[in-house]
Write an enzyme that holds these catalytic residues in place. Structure first.
Site, short mmCIF file in Angstrom:
data_model
loop_
_atom_site.label_atom_id
_atom_site.label_comp_id
_atom_site.label_asym_id
_atom_site.label_seq_id
_atom_site.Cartn_x
_atom_site.Cartn_y
_atom_site.Cartn_z
N SER A 173 0.89 -1.31 -0.04
CA SER A 173 -0.07 -0.01 0.13
C SER A 173 1.14 1.17 -0.01
CB SER A 173 -0.88 -0.07 1.29
OG SER A 173 -0.16 -0.23 2.37
N HIS A 226 1.21 4.62 4.80
CA HIS A 226 0.38 5.24 3.69
C HIS A 226 0.44 6.83 3.24
CE1 HIS A 226 -2.94 2.15 4.25
NE2 HIS A 226 -1.90 1.71 3.96
#
Length: 318
Positions: A173, A226
């Site tokens: 991610s 992230h």
């Protein structure tokens, strides 16, 4: 064109038609030559697409990364089938980002963690992103910027979680958020472009999915990674992504349009792609990677008081 033939059919002599045919032939030849030699009009120039993006190259890196992720996950399943669940767990922990491992000199974890997934659902989410959005981003950025953004964002996300957090971290991610950041930077640099609605719809879905997953407690996904990956990708995209620049003088086009007066409105955004030089891009990759490595090394020294020698990746014992 047929004036001479018509007059002869009405009783005129054939000789009377010859001057008309010769004159028509001369005019036709002159018009043909002038048509070939004259400068193209604005109408001629704008018949083609008004926006020319990067050459349509087949994206390969996105699918290669997805294949590596699937292969790593499959290898863990095979190790579990052969030697039991403990071996599968050891395989997973050998590749994940753990603070203790990095502090002991296993710096490879800052990269390998991005190719490890802790469940099939986790892998499916990353694969969906890499199969749908990532190829389009690769076409826009070019393969080298795409690969650099993905790897640097992955490294930056794991360095951030190592520096500011203490959770065990795995998953693609951070790299995916980096690609999204680079795409946002590209769109910001090229605000005249508008053909991005489908890509943005997919990006919003993936963004929400990963943020929700990262917000759930007791997962190996961390929103610190992230955010860091997103910022790294945006930084690299802002500095290195291609820029759409005008390839025709719009004032000249407008003057020509005033003369030809086309029946339908004609767009004036005729553009081409301007890339940064390859040497400049690769120098930027190297310097940014060195900066991230120095940040990780500084964190290790701060916590342990020393910088252990790098330890190799050893999976043969599992």
């Amino acid at each position: 064109m047929f004036a001479g033939a018509s007059s002869s059919s009405r009783g005129g002599s054939t000789a009377d038609a010859k001057p008309d045919l010769v004159q028509w032939g001369l005019e036709y030849a002159r018009n043909f030559i002038e048509d070939k030699l004259k400068r193209p009009s604005a109408e001629d120039l704008l018949v083609e697409e008004d926006i020319k993006l990067l050459p349509k190259l087949q994206p390969r890196i996105a699918y290669l990364i997805m294949a590596v992720n699937v292969g790593v996950y499959a290898a863990g399943l095979v190790s579990g089938l052969i030697d039991g669940s403990d071996a599968q767990q050891d395989y997973f922990l050998a590749l994940a980002k753990t603070d203790a491992g990095v502090e002991a000199g296993e710096y490879y974890r800052l990269i390998t963690a991005n190719f490890v997934h802790d469940s099939f659902v986790h892998l499916a989410g990353s694969s969906y992103a890499l199969a749908t959005v990532a190829p389009a981003i690769e076409e826009v950025l070019g393969w080298d910027i795409f690969l650099a953004v993905y790897l640097m964002s992955s490294l930056g996300g794991n360095v951030a979680t190592f520096t500011f957090g203490d959770a065990l971290t795995v998953g693609a991610s951070s790299g995916i958020f980096g690609l999204i950041g680079a795409l946002v930077a590209y769109l910001w640099r090229n605000r005249s472009l508008s053909k991005t609605s489908e890509q943005l719809n997919s990006i919003v879905g993936i963004l929400i999915f990963n943020l929700v997953l990262g917000g759930i407690q007791d997962t190996s996904i961390d929103n610190i990674g992230h955010v860091a990956g997103l910022l790294v990708g945006a930084y690299l995209g802002a500095g290195l992504s291609p820029k759409m620049v005008s390839s025709i003088d719009k004032h000249t086009i407008q003057e020509s349009l005033d003369e030809v007066k086309p029946a339908e409105p004609v767009k004036l955004d005729v553009m081409h792609v301007s890339h940064k030089g390859a040497l400049r891009r690769w120098a930027a990759y190297a310097s940014f990677a060195a900066t991230l490595c120095l940040l990780a090394a500084g964190t290790v020294v701060t916590r342990t008081g020393q910088l252990p020698m790098p330890k190799g990746l050893d999976l043969l014992s599992f």
